[in-house]
Design a protein around this motif. Structure first.
Motif, short mmCIF file in Angstrom:
data_model
loop_
_atom_site.label_atom_id
_atom_site.label_comp_id
_atom_site.label_asym_id
_atom_site.label_seq_id
_atom_site.Cartn_x
_atom_site.Cartn_y
_atom_site.Cartn_z
N SER A 1 0.85 -1.19 0.00
CA SER A 1 0.00 0.00 0.00
C SER A 1 0.87 1.23 0.00
O SER A 1 0.38 2.35 -0.05
CB SER A 1 -0.89 0.01 1.23
N SER A 2 2.15 1.03 0.14
CA SER A 2 3.10 2.14 0.15
C SER A 2 4.42 1.61 -0.40
O SER A 2 4.74 0.44 -0.24
CB SER A 2 3.29 2.62 1.59
N ALA B 1 7.08 -0.32 7.89
CA ALA B 1 7.93 -1.45 8.29
C ALA B 1 7.56 -2.74 7.59
O ALA B 1 8.27 -3.73 7.70
CB ALA B 1 7.82 -1.65 9.80
N ALA C 1 6.48 7.34 -0.69
CA ALA C 1 5.38 6.37 -0.61
C ALA C 1 4.75 6.08 -1.97
O ALA C 1 4.29 4.97 -2.23
CB ALA C 1 4.32 6.86 0.35
N GLU D 1 -7.54 -11.11 12.71
CA GLU D 1 -6.72 -10.48 11.65
C GLU D 1 -5.32 -10.23 12.19
O GLU D 1 -5.15 -9.97 13.39
CB GLU D 1 -7.29 -9.10 11.34
N ALA E 1 -3.57 -7.64 11.97
CA ALA E 1 -3.53 -6.32 12.61
C ALA E 1 -4.07 -6.39 14.03
O ALA E 1 -3.53 -5.74 14.94
CB ALA E 1 -4.36 -5.32 11.79
N ASN F 1 -2.00 -5.67 17.45
CA ASN F 1 -2.56 -4.72 18.40
C ASN F 1 -2.66 -5.36 19.79
O ASN F 1 -2.33 -4.75 20.80
CB ASN F 1 -3.95 -4.29 17.90
N PRO G 1 -10.89 -4.27 16.68
CA PRO G 1 -9.57 -4.16 17.29
C PRO G 1 -8.50 -3.83 16.25
O PRO G 1 -8.59 -4.29 15.11
CB PRO G 1 -9.32 -5.55 17.88
N GLY G 2 -7.52 -3.05 16.65
CA GLY G 2 -6.44 -2.70 15.71
C GLY G 2 -6.14 -1.23 15.80
O GLY G 2 -7.01 -0.44 16.19
N ASP G 3 -4.94 -0.89 15.47
CA ASP G 3 -4.47 0.48 15.61
C ASP G 3 -3.68 0.82 14.34
O ASP G 3 -2.74 0.12 14.00
CB ASP G 3 -3.57 0.53 16.86
N ALA H 1 0.00 0.95 14.96
CA ALA H 1 0.62 -0.37 15.17
C ALA H 1 0.75 -1.10 13.84
O ALA H 1 1.74 -1.79 13.59
CB ALA H 1 -0.21 -1.19 16.14
N GLU H 2 -0.24 -0.94 12.99
CA GLU H 2 -0.21 -1.61 11.70
C GLU H 2 0.92 -1.06 10.83
O GLU H 2 1.63 -1.79 10.15
CB GLU H 2 -1.57 -1.42 11.02
N LEU H 3 1.09 0.27 10.88
CA LEU H 3 2.16 0.89 10.09
C LEU H 3 3.54 0.43 10.57
O LEU H 3 4.44 0.20 9.77
CB LEU H 3 2.09 2.41 10.23
N MET H 4 3.67 0.30 11.89
CA MET H 4 5.00 -0.01 12.43
C MET H 4 5.26 -1.50 12.52
O MET H 4 6.40 -1.92 12.65
CB MET H 4 5.15 0.63 13.80
N GLY H 5 4.19 -2.30 12.48
CA GLY H 5 4.36 -3.75 12.52
C GLY H 5 5.12 -4.19 13.75
O GLY H 5 4.93 -3.66 14.85
N ILE I 1 -1.68 5.20 5.00
CA ILE I 1 -0.53 4.36 4.67
C ILE I 1 0.43 5.03 3.69
O ILE I 1 1.64 4.97 3.87
CB ILE I 1 -0.99 3.00 4.08
N ASN I 2 -0.10 5.66 2.65
CA ASN I 2 0.82 6.22 1.66
C ASN I 2 0.60 7.69 1.38
O ASN I 2 1.28 8.26 0.53
CB ASN I 2 0.76 5.41 0.35
N LYS J 1 -7.98 -4.52 1.71
CA LYS J 1 -6.61 -4.21 2.12
C LYS J 1 -6.62 -3.05 3.13
O LYS J 1 -5.91 -3.09 4.15
CB LYS J 1 -5.81 -3.81 0.88
N ILE K 1 -9.01 -2.19 5.13
CA ILE K 1 -9.55 -2.64 6.42
C ILE K 1 -8.45 -3.36 7.20
O ILE K 1 -8.23 -3.09 8.38
CB ILE K 1 -10.77 -3.57 6.23
N SER K 2 -7.73 -4.23 6.52
CA SER K 2 -6.70 -4.99 7.23
C SER K 2 -5.58 -4.08 7.72
O SER K 2 -4.90 -4.40 8.67
CB SER K 2 -6.15 -6.11 6.35
N GLN K 3 -5.41 -2.94 7.06
CA GLN K 3 -4.35 -2.02 7.49
C GLN K 3 -4.88 -0.88 8.34
O GLN K 3 -4.13 0.02 8.72
CB GLN K 3 -3.63 -1.43 6.27
N ARG K 4 -6.16 -0.91 8.62
CA ARG K 4 -6.80 0.14 9.43
C ARG K 4 -6.54 1.53 8.81
O ARG K 4 -6.22 2.48 9.51
CB ARG K 4 -6.31 0.12 10.87
#
Lengths: 531, 313
Positions: free
Chosen positions: A71-72, A79, A203, A409, A411, A415, B30-32, B35-39, B81-82, B271, B273-276
Motif C-alpha cells: 500500500s506504500s 515497516a 510512498a 486479523e 492487525a 494490536n 480491534p487494531g491500531d 501499530a499496523e504501520l509499524m508492525g 498508509i501512503n 486491504k 480494512i486490514s491495514q486500518r
C-alpha cells in the motif's frame, strides 16, 4: 579506490581476514530481514533448469509477488516487507548483508568498525541520487538525522537513538554510537540511502540511487522500473526493466506463473508445493524453498498459567513439530528449536529435543495447574498459522491443556500483543536474521521491543549486554550459547516451532541467488534474463 | 411523484446512516493504524506521534464531524498508509470495478436471459434439466474456485487468455480486452445462475396467469402472448433480482479481484480494512453503500415505470 562489490569488506580491528566470523561482530538489523536463509536452503532442484544458461541482454524481468500487496512504496516509514520488496530495485545501501551474515561494500567503498562505538564509512565518489543530488557524507548524515527525528516516524528510529554523525570530508562519515553496539552496521543494512528532499514522495514515487528508476505503480496491480543509465555501475545492468505484479492470492499467482510469460513467483502457493517440486525435478522450473522466518509460540511469562516455567516447558515438550511441517507447510519446512537457522555458527545443537509427552505430563503435575487449564491461542488469519494452532491444540490436549484457537486479523493480533498486551499465548512469525543478537535482543531482553511476553531475567540481560560488547567470535558464541540454553530450555521464554517457509519458483532468469523478502535487494543489480 | 420523492429521501437517509455506521465500526474493530504501520517494529512513543499526525487523537464526534464536513466539500482525506488522496485512488479503482461489473453483468445477462427462456419453454425436457444442472453447479461453486478453474483451463492448459493482472486499456486495448475475458466470465457465470432461475420461474408463473389465459382465449398466437404479456410481466421480478445481484457483486467484487489480481475497489477496501487505513475504508464503504442504494433506487424507479400499480400504492 572503490572495491569490487563481490569482495567482502574489511571490517577493521577484528582482523583482515574476510571470513564471516571476522565480519560477524554484531547484532542488529531489524526483523523483517525476510529471506535471509534462502541462499543456504536452496534445494538441489535449483540446479536443473537454466543451469549455466547465458544471460540475455535487454528485456524486462516480469515476476509475481503474492500475498503482500504493497500500500506504500516507502521503506522508511512503512515497516512492512511489502513496501521494501516493491521499492527495492530503485534503492542502494551503504553495505549489503548476505544470508550468512557477511557484509559487502555497496555505496560505501569501505566500512571500518573503529571500535565498538565508532564506525567509519568511506563512500564511492561521483555517485548521484536519481534526482541528481550527490551521494556524499553530508547526504548520508542528513538521512541519519531524518531517521532520528521522531516526527518523521521512521520505523528504524529506535535503532538510531543517540547516534551522532561526523562528516570528516566529502566522502567520509564517522558514526558515533551512544553505547557499544557491534550490531549497528546490520541495522544500517536495512536503511536504503535516499536524498532527504525525496522523503515526502517516497510512498508513491520511490527514488534512491539504485540500478532501476521507478516507472509506474498501479496500486493493487503492479510496479515497474526501468534501467537507470545514471546508476554507478550501469554497465553491469543487462535488463531494460523490472516489473512486479501483485497477486493477493498465492494460488492464483502460482497459476499465473505456470501459465507462462512470468519469470518468477514469490511466495508460491504452499498447497501447490508438491506439484512445483515435481516440475522442478523435470527441469521445467526452479524451486527455492525460502525460509525467511521462524514461526513461534509466545507465552505470557508474567501472568496466567503460562507464567509458570514448568507449564512452558511442558508445552514445548508436547509439540509435534513433524506434524507442523507435514500439515500446514506441506512438507517444505523443518522443525526449529532456536531463533537461528541450524546453519548459523551460533546455533546450539543441544537445544534440540524429541517430543516427550510423559515428561510434559510430569512437568504439568509439578506446576501450579496440575489439572491443566483452558487457554486461547491467538492466531493470525493466515493459513499456516491456523494450521499450526490446530496442531498445537491437539498436542496440548494430551497434557490437559484445553486450547481454543482464536483467529484474528494479523492487525488485531499485533494490536493485542503490542498495544493492549492482552494475551497468554500467541502464535506468530518473525524474520530470521544472520546476526545472532537481533531476535534475542527483541524478544528476550527485559526491555526488548518485541518482549510482549514480559520475560524478565536479569542474568540474560547482562549476558545480552556482554554479547553486544564482545568482539571475539569464540567468546561471543559462548555467551549466546548460555543465553539460548537459559531462554529456550530452562525458562522457555520463547518456543520456536518450524521454519516459516515461503517458496519461490522461477524460470528464464538467474534467480539462484534470490533470497526473498528484504535481502532480495542483493539480486536486483545482478538480475538477468537467461537466453 | 410522491413515490419518487419518498424513494430518493429514503436512499439519502440510508447513505447518511451508512456513513455513521462505517465510521463507528472501523473504529470499534480491534487494531491500531499506528501499530499496523509499524508492525513488529512497534514503538509506543512513535505510535503516539503517529496517531497525532493521523488525526486520531480527537474525540469520536470531533473526528466524524471533521470527516463528514470534508466529504461534503469533496475532500475524502489522505491515506494513512501512503498519503495519497483517497478520492483519486478510489476514483481510479471504482472505474475499474465498474468496468469489471458492467462487462460481467452483460455476460451474465447474455447467459441468463436465453437460459431462462429456453428452460421455461422446455420445462421438464432435457434442455431444462441441463440448464438447471448448470445453474445448480454455478450456485454451489464459490467464485474463487470458479476463477481458479477458469485460469487453469484457459491460461495454464490452453494458453489462450492471460491468468490475471491488469493492463491499462490506453496502453493496449486488445490485451486489456483479453485480460478482462476471464474475470467477466467469472462474474457473469456466477450471476447468471440465480437470474436465469428467477427468469424461468417468472415466465412459468406469467404463463399461468389470468391475463395469459385471456389472451390465449382471444386467439393470440403463443409467440404474441409471450412477447406482449409473458416476457414483459416476467421481466419485473427479474429486474429486481438483477439490481440486487449488482449490489451483491459490488460487495463481492473483492473475491474476483483477488483471484485475477485486478486492482478494483473491492481489493482496495479489504486491504484498507486490514491495514486500518480509516479514510480509505470510510470512503470506499460509503461508495459501496451509495452504489448499492443507487442501483436499487434505479431498480425501484424502473419497477414503478414498468408497473404503474406500484406508483399508485
Amino acid at each position: 579506490m572503490a572495491k569490487k562489490e563481490d569482495e567482502k569488506v574489511n571490517i577493521g580491528p577484528w582482523g583482515n581476514s574476510l571470513s564471516r566470523r571476522n565480519v560477524l561482530i554484531g547484532a542488529g538489523g531489524v526483523a523483517t530481514l525476510a529471506g535471509v536463509g534462502l541462499l543456504a536452503s536452496c534445494s538441489s532442484s535449483t540446479k536443473t533448469a537454466d543451469a549455466g544458461a547465458e544471460a540475455k541482454v535487454g528485456g524486462t524481468l516480469d515476476g509475481i509477488m503474492t500475498q503482500q500487496i504493497p500500500s506504500s512504496l516507502d521503506p522508511f516509514t512503512n515497516a512492512q516487507g511489502a513496501a521494501l520488496n516493491a521499492a527495492g530495485p530503485c534503492h542502494d545501501w551503504l553495505e549489503w548483508v548476505d544470508t550468512k551474515g557477511d557484509l559487502y561494500p555497496s555505496l560505501a567503498a569501505s566500512a571500518t568498525q573503529d571500535d565498538a562505538k565508532t564506525i567509519t564509512y568511506v563512500l564511492n565518489s561521483g555517485v548521484k541520487f536519481q534526482n541528481g543530488e550527490a551521494v556524499n557524507a553530508q547526504a548520508v548524515a542528513d538521512l541519519f538525522a531524518w531517521v532520528m527525528d521522531k516526527k518523521n516516524a521512521a520505523w528504524l528510529n529506535s535503532r538510531f537513538d543517540g547516534v551522532k554523525t561526523e562528516v570528516v570530508d566529502e566522502l567520509t562519515l564517522k558514526v558515533h554510537l551512544p553505547k557499544p553496539d557491534v550490531a549497528f552496521r546490520y541495522a544500517v543494512t536495512r536503511l536504503p540511502i535516499a536524498a532527504v528532499s525525496t522523503m515526502a514522495a517516497q510512498a508513491l514515487t520511490p527514488s534512491g540511487c539504485g540500478p532501476y528508476k521507478f516507472d509506474r505503480w498501479v496500486q493493487g496491480s503492479y510496479v515497474s522500473y526501468t534501467k537507470d543509465p545514471g546508476y554507478r555501475n550501469a554497465a553491469d545492468i543487462t535488463l531494460d526493466g523490472i516489473k512486479m505484479e501483485h497477486f493477493a492470492d498465492a494460488n492464483a499467482g502460482t497459476q499465473a506463473f505456470l501459465a507462462g510469460g512470468k519469470n518468477w513467483v514469490y511466495p508460491s502457493s504452499l498447497s501447490q508445493a508438491k506439484d512445483l517440486k515435481a516440475r522442478a525435478d523435470k527441469g521445467e522450473i526452479k524451486y527455492l524453498p525460502a525460509e525467511p522466518g521462524v514461526c513461534y509460540l509466545l507465552n505470557n511469562c508474567k501472568t496466567g498459567p503460562t507464567a509458570d516455567p514448568n507449564v512452558r516447558k511442558a508445552i514445548r515438550l508436547a509439540f509435534d513439530r513433524k506434524a507442523m511441517v507435514d500439515g500446514p507447510f506441506n512438507g517444505v519446512s523443518r522443525p526449529f528449536f532456536s531463533m537461528l537457522k541450524p546453519e548459523s555458527s551460533y546455533y546450539v545443537p543441544e537445544l534440540e529435543y524429541e517430543r516427550n509427552i510423559d515428561e510434559a505430563k510430569a512437568l504439568m503435575a509439578k506446576s501450579k495447574t496440575p489439572k491443566g487449564f483452558k487457554e486461547k491461542i491467538y492466531t493470525p488469519n493466515v493459513d499456516y498459522f491456523i494450521g499450526l494452532s490446530t496442531v498445537m491444540k491437539a498436542n496440548l490436549a494430551e497434557i490437559g491443556i484445553d486450547i481454543t484457537v482464536e483467529i484474528e486479523e494479523t492487525a488485531a493480533v499485533i494490536n493485542r500483543m503490542f498495544v493492549k498486551k492482552d494475551f497468554n499465548m500467541v502464535v506468530l512469525g518473525d524474520a530470521l536474521s544472520p546476526e545472532v543478537s537481533e531476535l534475542h535482543e527483541y524478544y528476550l531482553r527485559s526491555t526488548g521491543g518485541r518482549n510482549c511476553g514480559k520475560y524478565v531475567n536479569k542474568a540474560v540481560d547482562k549476558l545480552l549486554d556482554e554479547g553486544l560488547r564482545e568482539i571475539d567470535d569464540a567468546k561471543r558464541i559462548a555467551i549466546y550459547k548460555q543465553i539460548q540454553m537459559i531462554t529456550m530450555l530452562d525458562d522457555t521464554a520463547f518456543i520456536p516451532l518450524v521454519g516459516e517457509v515461503l517458496p519461490a519458483a522461477y524460470k528464464g532468469s538467474n534467480f539462484d541467488e534470490f533470497a526473498g523478502g528484504f535481502i532480495q535487494y542483493i539480486i536486483w543489480p545482478k538480475a538477468k534474463l537467461t537466453a | 411523484m410522491k413515490y419518487y420523492v419518498l424513494r430518493i429521501t429514503g436512499g439519502l437517509l440510508t447513505i447518511f446512516v451508512s456513513s455513521l455506521l462505517v465510521f463507528s465500526l472501523i473504529r470499534l474493530i480491534p487494531g491500531d493504524p499506528a501499530a499496523e504501520l509499524m508492525g513488529l517494529a512497534f514503538d509506543p512513543k512513535l505510535a503516539h506521534l503517529l496517531r497525532i499526525r493521523l488525526g486520531l487523537e480527537g474525540s469520536f464526534v470531533q473526528q466524524y464531524i471533521a470527516w463528514i464536513t470534508a466529504v461534503f466539500h469533496g475532500d475524502f482525506g489522505y491515506s494513512f498508509i501512503n498519503g495519497a488522496p483517497v478520492g483519486q485512488e478510489i476514483g481510479d479503482r471504482l472505474i475499474r470495478t465498474v468496468q469489471l461489473l458492467v462487462g460481467g453483468v452483460i455476460v451474465g445477462l447474455l447467459i441468463s436471459i436465453p437460459a431462462g427462456i429456453v428452460s421455461a419453454r422446455n420445462k421438464g425436457k432435457w434442455q431444462d434439466g441441463g440448464i438447471m444442472a448448470f445453474t445448480t453447479l454455478m450456485l454451489s461453486v464459490p467464485q474463487f474456485v470458479l476463477g481458479i478453474f477458469l485460469i487453469y483451463i484457459f491460461a495454464v492448459r490452453m494458453h489462450v487468455l492471460p491468468a490475471g493482472g491488469w493492463i491499462d486499456p490506453h496502453d493496449n486495448f486488445v490485451e486489456w480486452l483479453k485480460s478482462m475475458v476471464l474475470p467477466w466470465l467469472c462474474v457473469g457465470m456466477a450471476m447468471s445462475a440465480f437470474t436465469s432461475r428467477v427468469l424461468r420461474a417468472s415466465i412459468l408463473d406469467a404463463k399461468n396467469m389470468d391475463y395469459t389465459r385471456t389472451a390465449r382465449s382471444w386467439g393470440l398466437s403463443e409467440k404474441e402472448i409471450a412477447k406482449k404479456h409473458v416476457y414483459k410481466n416476467a421481466s419485473a421480478p427479474t429486474l429486481t433480482v438483477v439490481g440486487l445481484e449488482i449490489g451483491y457483486l459490488l460487495g463481492g467484487a473483492f473475491v474476483i479481484e483477488n483471484v485475477f489480481a485486478y486492482p478494483g475497489i473491492g481489493q482496495l477496501t479489504v486491504k484498507a480494512i486490514s491495514q486500518r487505513d480509516y479514510p480509505m475504508v470510510q470512503t470506499s464503504i460509503l461508495i459501496f453503500a451509495t452504489g448499492f442504494i443507487l442501483v436499487n433506487l434505479i431498480v425501484d424507479l424502473a419497477y414503478g415505470f414498468i408497473d404503474p400499480r406500484i406508483r399508485q400504492r
